[in-house]
Design a protein around this motif. Structure first.
Motif, PDB file in Angstrom:
ATOM      1  N   PRO A  69       1.109  -1.972 -12.785  1.00  0.00           N
ATOM      2  CA  PRO A  69       2.124  -1.766 -11.484  1.00  0.00           C
ATOM      3  C   PRO A  69       2.496  -0.494 -11.115  1.00  0.00           C
ATOM      4  N   ASN A  70       2.350   0.030  -9.915  1.00  0.00           N
ATOM      5  CA  ASN A  70       3.161   1.230  -9.456  1.00  0.00           C
ATOM      6  C   ASN A  70       4.533   1.117  -9.502  1.00  0.00           C
ATOM      7  N   ILE A  71       5.161   2.156  -9.136  1.00  0.00           N
ATOM      8  CA  ILE A  71       6.927   2.067  -9.279  1.00  0.00           C
ATOM      9  C   ILE A  71       7.297   0.726  -8.306  1.00  0.00           C
ATOM     10  N   ALA A 124      -9.465   6.626 -17.936  1.00  0.00           N
ATOM     11  CA  ALA A 124      -9.234   6.411 -16.801  1.00  0.00           C
ATOM     12  C   ALA A 124      -8.455   7.392 -16.058  1.00  0.00           C
ATOM     13  N   LYS A 125      -7.281   7.711 -16.719  1.00  0.00           N
ATOM     14  CA  LYS A 125      -6.572   8.501 -15.904  1.00  0.00           C
ATOM     15  C   LYS A 125      -7.018  10.023 -15.796  1.00  0.00           C
ATOM     16  N   ARG A 126      -7.779  10.237 -16.774  1.00  0.00           N
ATOM     17  CA  ARG A 126      -8.488  11.706 -16.825  1.00  0.00           C
ATOM     18  C   ARG A 126      -9.507  11.656 -15.422  1.00  0.00           C
ATOM     19  N   ARG A 179       0.151  17.198 -11.280  1.00  0.00           N
ATOM     20  CA  ARG A 179       0.278  16.295 -10.026  1.00  0.00           C
ATOM     21  C   ARG A 179      -0.757  17.270  -9.437  1.00  0.00           C
ATOM     22  N   VAL A 180      -1.918  16.742  -8.950  1.00  0.00           N
ATOM     23  CA  VAL A 180      -2.799  17.457  -8.115  1.00  0.00           C
ATOM     24  C   VAL A 180      -2.203  17.806  -6.520  1.00  0.00           C
ATOM     25  N   ASN A 181      -2.161  18.688  -5.928  1.00  0.00           N
ATOM     26  CA  ASN A 181      -1.445  18.938  -4.700  1.00  0.00           C
ATOM     27  C   ASN A 181      -2.316  18.452  -3.474  1.00  0.00           C
ATOM     28  N   SER A 205       0.874  -1.131   0.223  1.00  0.00           N
ATOM     29  CA  SER A 205      -0.057  -0.008  -0.001  1.00  0.00           C
ATOM     30  C   SER A 205       0.980   1.360   0.033  1.00  0.00           C
ATOM     31  N   THR A 206       0.337   2.506  -0.291  1.00  0.00           N
ATOM     32  CA  THR A 206       0.975   3.536  -0.610  1.00  0.00           C
ATOM     33  C   THR A 206       1.724   3.902   0.996  1.00  0.00           C
ATOM     34  N   SER A 207       0.880   3.416   2.134  1.00  0.00           N
ATOM     35  CA  SER A 207       1.277   3.570   3.399  1.00  0.00           C
ATOM     36  C   SER A 207       2.638   2.745   3.726  1.00  0.00           C
ATOM     37  N   ASP A 216       4.785  16.414 -12.520  1.00  0.00           N
ATOM     38  CA  ASP A 216       3.795  15.923 -13.123  1.00  0.00           C
ATOM     39  C   ASP A 216       3.454  14.239 -12.736  1.00  0.00           C
ATOM     40  N   ALA A 217       2.089  13.860 -12.651  1.00  0.00           N
ATOM     41  CA  ALA A 217       1.739  12.537 -12.585  1.00  0.00           C
ATOM     42  C   ALA A 217       2.000  11.804 -13.809  1.00  0.00           C
ATOM     43  N   ILE A 218       3.220  11.146 -14.194  1.00  0.00           N
ATOM     44  CA  ILE A 218       3.466  10.532 -15.446  1.00  0.00           C
ATOM     45  C   ILE A 218       3.270   9.012 -15.327  1.00  0.00           C
ATOM     46  N   ASP A 219       2.412   8.364 -16.103  1.00  0.00           N
ATOM     47  CA  ASP A 219       2.422   7.047 -16.324  1.00  0.00           C
ATOM     48  C   ASP A 219       3.063   6.703 -17.811  1.00  0.00           C
ATOM     49  N   VAL A 220       3.838   5.533 -17.663  1.00  0.00           N
ATOM     50  CA  VAL A 220       4.150   5.051 -18.934  1.00  0.00           C
ATOM     51  C   VAL A 220       3.217   3.884 -19.764  1.00  0.00           C
ATOM     52  N   VAL A 231       2.992   1.340 -16.375  1.00  0.00           N
ATOM     53  CA  VAL A 231       3.816   1.743 -15.132  1.00  0.00           C
ATOM     54  C   VAL A 231       3.421   3.105 -14.525  1.00  0.00           C
ATOM     55  N   LYS A 232       2.811   2.940 -13.215  1.00  0.00           N
ATOM     56  CA  LYS A 232       2.053   4.460 -13.020  1.00  0.00           C
ATOM     57  C   LYS A 232       3.176   5.083 -12.097  1.00  0.00           C
ATOM     58  N   GLY A 233       2.852   6.364 -12.215  1.00  0.00           N
ATOM     59  CA  GLY A 233       4.133   7.168 -11.587  1.00  0.00           C
ATOM     60  C   GLY A 233       3.699   7.962 -10.568  1.00  0.00           C
ATOM     61  N   GLY A 234       2.576   7.743  -9.978  1.00  0.00           N
ATOM     62  CA  GLY A 234       1.925   8.534  -8.932  1.00  0.00           C
ATOM     63  C   GLY A 234       3.049   8.765  -7.846  1.00  0.00           C
ATOM     64  N   ASP A 235       3.907   7.512  -7.610  1.00  0.00           N
ATOM     65  CA  ASP A 235       4.852   7.761  -6.472  1.00  0.00           C
ATOM     66  C   ASP A 235       6.071   7.923  -6.869  1.00  0.00           C
ATOM     67  N   LEU A 236       6.362   8.446  -8.263  1.00  0.00           N
ATOM     68  CA  LEU A 236       7.790   8.858  -8.461  1.00  0.00           C
ATOM     69  C   LEU A 236       8.388   9.889  -8.017  1.00  0.00           C
ATOM     70  N   ASN A 292      -5.189  13.449  -0.543  1.00  0.00           N
ATOM     71  CA  ASN A 292      -6.191  12.477  -0.818  1.00  0.00           C
ATOM     72  C   ASN A 292      -5.895  11.646  -1.812  1.00  0.00           C
ATOM     73  N   THR A 293      -4.711  10.760  -1.903  1.00  0.00           N
ATOM     74  CA  THR A 293      -4.642   9.746  -3.217  1.00  0.00           C
ATOM     75  C   THR A 293      -4.726   8.444  -2.834  1.00  0.00           C
ATOM     76  N   HIS A 294      -4.911   8.008  -1.471  1.00  0.00           N
ATOM     77  CA  HIS A 294      -5.255   6.698  -0.972  1.00  0.00           C
ATOM     78  C   HIS A 294      -6.497   6.132  -2.042  1.00  0.00           C
ATOM     79  N   GLY A 295      -5.838   4.787  -2.789  1.00  0.00           N
ATOM     80  CA  GLY A 295      -6.909   4.129  -3.601  1.00  0.00           C
ATOM     81  C   GLY A 295      -6.810   4.847  -5.156  1.00  0.00           C
ATOM     82  N   THR A 296      -5.914   5.549  -5.271  1.00  0.00           N
ATOM     83  CA  THR A 296      -5.928   6.143  -6.764  1.00  0.00           C
ATOM     84  C   THR A 296      -5.697   4.787  -7.821  1.00  0.00           C
ATOM     85  N   GLY A 297      -4.658   3.947  -7.284  1.00  0.00           N
ATOM     86  CA  GLY A 297      -4.190   2.599  -8.152  1.00  0.00           C
ATOM     87  C   GLY A 297      -5.555   1.684  -8.401  1.00  0.00           C
ATOM     88  N   CYS A 298      -6.276   1.395  -7.572  1.00  0.00           N
ATOM     89  CA  CYS A 298      -7.183   0.548  -7.567  1.00  0.00           C
ATOM     90  C   CYS A 298      -8.441   1.352  -8.271  1.00  0.00           C
TER      91      CYS A 298
HETATM   92  N1  LIG Z   1      -1.243  13.713  -6.937  1.00  0.00           N
HETATM   93  C1  LIG Z   1      -1.625  13.132  -8.014  1.00  0.00           C
HETATM   94  N2  LIG Z   1      -2.024  13.844  -9.114  1.00  0.00           N
HETATM   95  C2  LIG Z   1      -2.484  13.406 -10.241  1.00  0.00           C
HETATM   96  N3  LIG Z   1      -2.577  12.224 -10.434  1.00  0.00           N
HETATM   97  C3  LIG Z   1      -2.012  11.386  -9.477  1.00  0.00           C
HETATM   98  C4  LIG Z   1      -1.633  11.571  -8.274  1.00  0.00           C
HETATM   99  N4  LIG Z   1      -1.178  10.483  -7.549  1.00  0.00           N
HETATM  100  C5  LIG Z   1      -1.524   9.433  -8.228  1.00  0.00           C
HETATM  101  N5  LIG Z   1      -1.868   9.862  -9.316  1.00  0.00           N
HETATM  102  C6  LIG Z   1      -2.272   8.980 -10.637  1.00  0.00           C
HETATM  103  O1  LIG Z   1      -3.186   8.053 -10.152  1.00  0.00           O
HETATM  104  C7  LIG Z   1      -2.914   6.828 -10.873  1.00  0.00           C
HETATM  105  C8  LIG Z   1      -2.511   5.846  -9.760  1.00  0.00           C
HETATM  106  O2  LIG Z   1      -1.185   6.082  -9.581  1.00  0.00           O
HETATM  107  P1  LIG Z   1      -0.459   5.476  -8.169  1.00  0.00           P
HETATM  108  O3  LIG Z   1       1.189   5.483  -8.626  1.00  0.00           O
HETATM  109  O4  LIG Z   1      -0.534   6.339  -7.130  1.00  0.00           O
HETATM  110  O5  LIG Z   1      -0.804   3.917  -7.812  1.00  0.00           O
HETATM  111  P2  LIG Z   1      -0.782   3.165  -6.670  1.00  0.00           P
HETATM  112  O6  LIG Z   1       0.270   3.598  -5.959  1.00  0.00           O
HETATM  113  O7  LIG Z   1      -0.966   1.683  -7.154  1.00  0.00           O
HETATM  114  O8  LIG Z   1      -1.950   3.689  -5.862  1.00  0.00           O
HETATM  115  P3  LIG Z   1      -2.690   3.280  -4.378  1.00  0.00           P
HETATM  116  O9  LIG Z   1      -1.840   2.167  -4.067  1.00  0.00           O
HETATM  117  O10 LIG Z   1      -2.602   4.435  -3.597  1.00  0.00           O
HETATM  118  O11 LIG Z   1      -4.168   2.854  -4.779  1.00  0.00           O
HETATM  119  C9  LIG Z   1      -1.880   7.095 -11.961  1.00  0.00           C
HETATM  120  O12 LIG Z   1      -2.335   7.410 -12.904  1.00  0.00           O
HETATM  121  C10 LIG Z   1      -0.945   8.332 -11.345  1.00  0.00           C
HETATM  122  O13 LIG Z   1      -0.735   9.086 -12.221  1.00  0.00           O
END
Ligand SMILES: Nc1ncnc2c1ncn2[C@@H]1O[C@H](COP(=O)(O)OP(=O)(O)OP(=O)(O)O)[C@@H](O)[C@H]1O
Ligand SMILES: Cc1ncc(CO)c(N)n1
Ligand SMILES: [Mg+2]
Length: 561
Positions: free
Chosen positions: A203-205, A302-304, A268-270, A175-177, A250-254, A240-245, A273-279
């Motif tokens: 996958p996330n990073i 989905a990303k949008r 990247r939204v400041n 988890s992100t925690s 920016d929030a960059i995914d490849v 590959v999700k870059g939320g935690d890069l 409240n990002t818990h559950g973004t991946g799910c």
């Molecule tokens: N602060 C943010 N602003 C905009 N987009 C974000 C932000 N944080 C994550 N994202 C986007 O959310 C999506 C999920 O990415 P993330 O890397 O957070 O996944 P995750 O770690 O599996 O999520 P989680 O474990 O919290 O469910 C990606 O498209 C990422 O770019």
């Protein structure tokens, strides 16, 4: 055998008319070979009776219009409601897709972290899978937390028995925690069995690194390399999700489809409240695939959606921990707003949509007010002031005069681009393009009462306009036009495709006039009308041109009925 009678009845029945694939599935089903201890016998009886009861065949006869796209999520429960099964249910509901659930683990979790995990025995995971897959038509399976190797194996077996349209694998591990949700033992199951079956893996990073024997990933370039290596494990697409890069503005995914790499970049939204973004992202991809999107469109939509939801919820306060959940139902708020304002926008007003042009007015020596008056007298049903080079003060004054004219005819007046001008003169709304202010921001500035239109060339843009709370889309250029420079023409086919998919009413624009308006209306049955510039305003007599066009459009509408 306890089930012999009903199963035989089912197999031999001609009246049930079940599709051959379902018939084959039932005939070969594993129910028949189950051990017959009494509990299993009852279950077996239940399934067979249920099917003989005609419930399955009723599903088969449901017309495709009534069939709601269906995602099955196989994931863990998050007691805090932000991630896991709870996020999946909310994301699918927000994307208007039905979601069934197979729970693999129950976590005690909140915004601080994961306090406990209780893994569901694999037999009971198998039983949930059977319950859903035997009874319901599932379009797409999405997986989240798969906490043991045996659960991965049980799932793969079910997927082989019940093939679905697409498989989305979110390889949840940490988890992100920082809490571990699946141990290293599942990696072998992912690599050898599940990933080769997946249409996409997200996958996330940290998860990408774990799948690749802990190679460090620190940059977008590392993410690309990882996407390629994970693709080699067998999934058809990799995100590959870059939320935690770290250190990324920016929030960059490849995204890698086996041939091309795409970098999907959103601001990247400041927010905490990002818990559950991946799910949420994986469920939304599954939802879009279930609705019929192509993979890349599904990923982009989905990303949008995640970005919009994060932005909408950035100041939400739920829980005292470091990572809060967000509000999946932002769109519902817009729907609520739409409900309150149903009276203020009537899509029929899109029939003859007049768009003014300052250079044409100059050429013919008319004021904006003269042009608008002639157009509404001739039968224009909505007017948009598109004054690209007007001085702000002049523009507001002219808009006020036009507004008075339009109100006296009961015709709505919109302003192109300029939210400030619309607010200053209290116009009925605005029309925005893809590079203007996003519609959801325009909505929050203008409030629920005003009309908002968005120019769209693609299905994704139309979907976004709907999510953003717009009222209609302008779709084109249908034909080549000199009114707008560098404007890509989408043709009648493009118009038809977008209009069919759009949840909002659409007006066609671009190179339309007297000679081709009826072709547009006839070829695209659900387009509500046409928007015109030159056909009215680059003419000597605006009144006559508008009247003639109104006649053509009214006839086209009549012949539709
Ligand atoms: N602060 C943010 N602003 C905009 N987009 C974000 C932000 N944080 C994550 N994202 C986007 O959310 C999506 C999920 O990415 P993330 O890397 O957070 O996944 P995750 O770690 O599996 O999520 P989680 O474990 O919290 O469910 C990606 O498209 C990422 O770019
Ligand atoms: C149950 C569950 N699944 C997935 C995640 C990843 O966000 C989580 N935190 N909890
Ligand atoms: Mg994250």
């Amino acid at each position: 055998m306890a089930c012999a009678l009903p199963l035989e009845r089912y197999k031999s029945s001609t009246s049930l008319q079940v599709a051959p694939s379902v018939f084959r599935q039932v005939r070969n089903s594993s129910f028949v070979s189950w051990n017959s201890d009494s509990n299993k016998k009852n279950q077996r009886q239940f399934f067979v009776t249920m099917q003989a009861d005609n419930r399955v065949s009723r599903n088969m006869h449901t017309s495709s219009d009534n069939k709601i796209p269906h995602v099955l999520t196989v994931a863990g429960s998050d007691s805090g409601g932000g991630a896991g099964i709870q996020a999946d249910l909310k994301a699918c509901a927000a994307r208007r897709v039905y979601c069934s659930t197979v729970i693999t683990a129950v976590t005690a979790q909140n915004t601080v972290g994961v306090q406990g995990v209780n893994i569901v025995p694999e037999d009971f995971v198998a039983e949930q899978l059977r319950s859903v897959l035997y009874d319901m038509h599932v379009d797409v399976v999405k997986t989240g937390m798969l906490p043991s190797l045996n659960i991965v194996k049980v799932l793969c077996r079910s997927l082989r028995e019940f093939p679905v349209k697409a498989l989305v694998v979110d390889p949840v591990m940490v988890s992100t925690s920082g809490d571990v949700l699946a141990g290293h033992s599942v990696l072998a199951g992912f690599r050898e069995e599940l990933l080769p079956m997946a249409d996409i893996v997200t996958p996330n990073i940290k998860e990408a690194s774990a799948l690749l024997n802990n190679v460090p990933l620190r940059s977008v370039s590392d993410m690309r390399t990882a996407a390629k290596l994970i693709h080699d494990l067998g999934p058809r697409n990799v995100l590959v999700k870059g939320g935690d890069l770290p250190d990324s503005l920016d929030a960059i995914d490849v995204f890698f489809d086996g041939e091309e790499f795409y970098e999907l970049c959103s601001p990247r939204v400041n927010t905490h409240n990002t818990h559950g973004t991946g799910c949420t992202l994986a469920s939304s991809i599954a939802a879009e695939l279930a609705k019929g999107s192509s993979m890349f469109s599904a990923v982009k939509l989905a990303k949008r959606y995640v970005e919009t939801a994060l932005d909408y919820s950035k100041d939400l306060f739920i829980g005292n921990g470091a990572q809060g959940p967000f509000d999946h139902f932002l769109a519902l708020k817009n729907i609520d707003q739409c409900c309150h304002r149903q009276d203020s926008f009537n899509p029929n007003c899109l029939l003859l949509y007049a768009v003014t042009d300052s250079s044409m007015n100059r050429k013919w020596g008319r004021s904006i007010a003269d042009a608008v008056k002639a157009a509404v007298e001739g039968g224009a049903t909505i007017v948009q002031l598109r004054e690209k080079d007007a001085e702000t003060r002049e523009f507001i004054d002219a808009a006020k005069v036009c507004l008075e004219i339009c109100r006296s005819y009961g015709v709505p007046l919109l302003i192109n681009d300029r939210i400030d001008v619309a607010l200053a003169c209290d116009a009925d709304g605005v029309h925005v393009g893809q590079s203007d202010m996003p519609a959801h921001l325009a909505r929050s500035l203008l409030g629920p009462e005003k009309i908002i239109g968005v120019s769209c060339k693609t299905i994704e843009q139309a979907e976004q306009a709907w999510v953003d709370g717009a009222d209609y889309i302008g779709c084109g250029g249908v034909y080549p036009t000199s009114t707008k420079a560098n404007n890509r023409t989408i043709g009648l086919d493009g118009l038809r495709e977008v209009c069919q998919a759009s949840k909002l009413p659409a007006v066609a624009i671009g190179g339309i006039g007297l000679s081709n308006a009826s072709v547009v209306m006839e070829s695209v049955p659900n387009v509500k009308g046409v928007a015109v510039v030159s056909a009215l305003f680059d003419r000597e007599c605006v009144l006559t041109e508008t009247r003639n066009l109104h006649t053509v459009l009214s006839e086209a509408m009549l012949s539709r009925k």
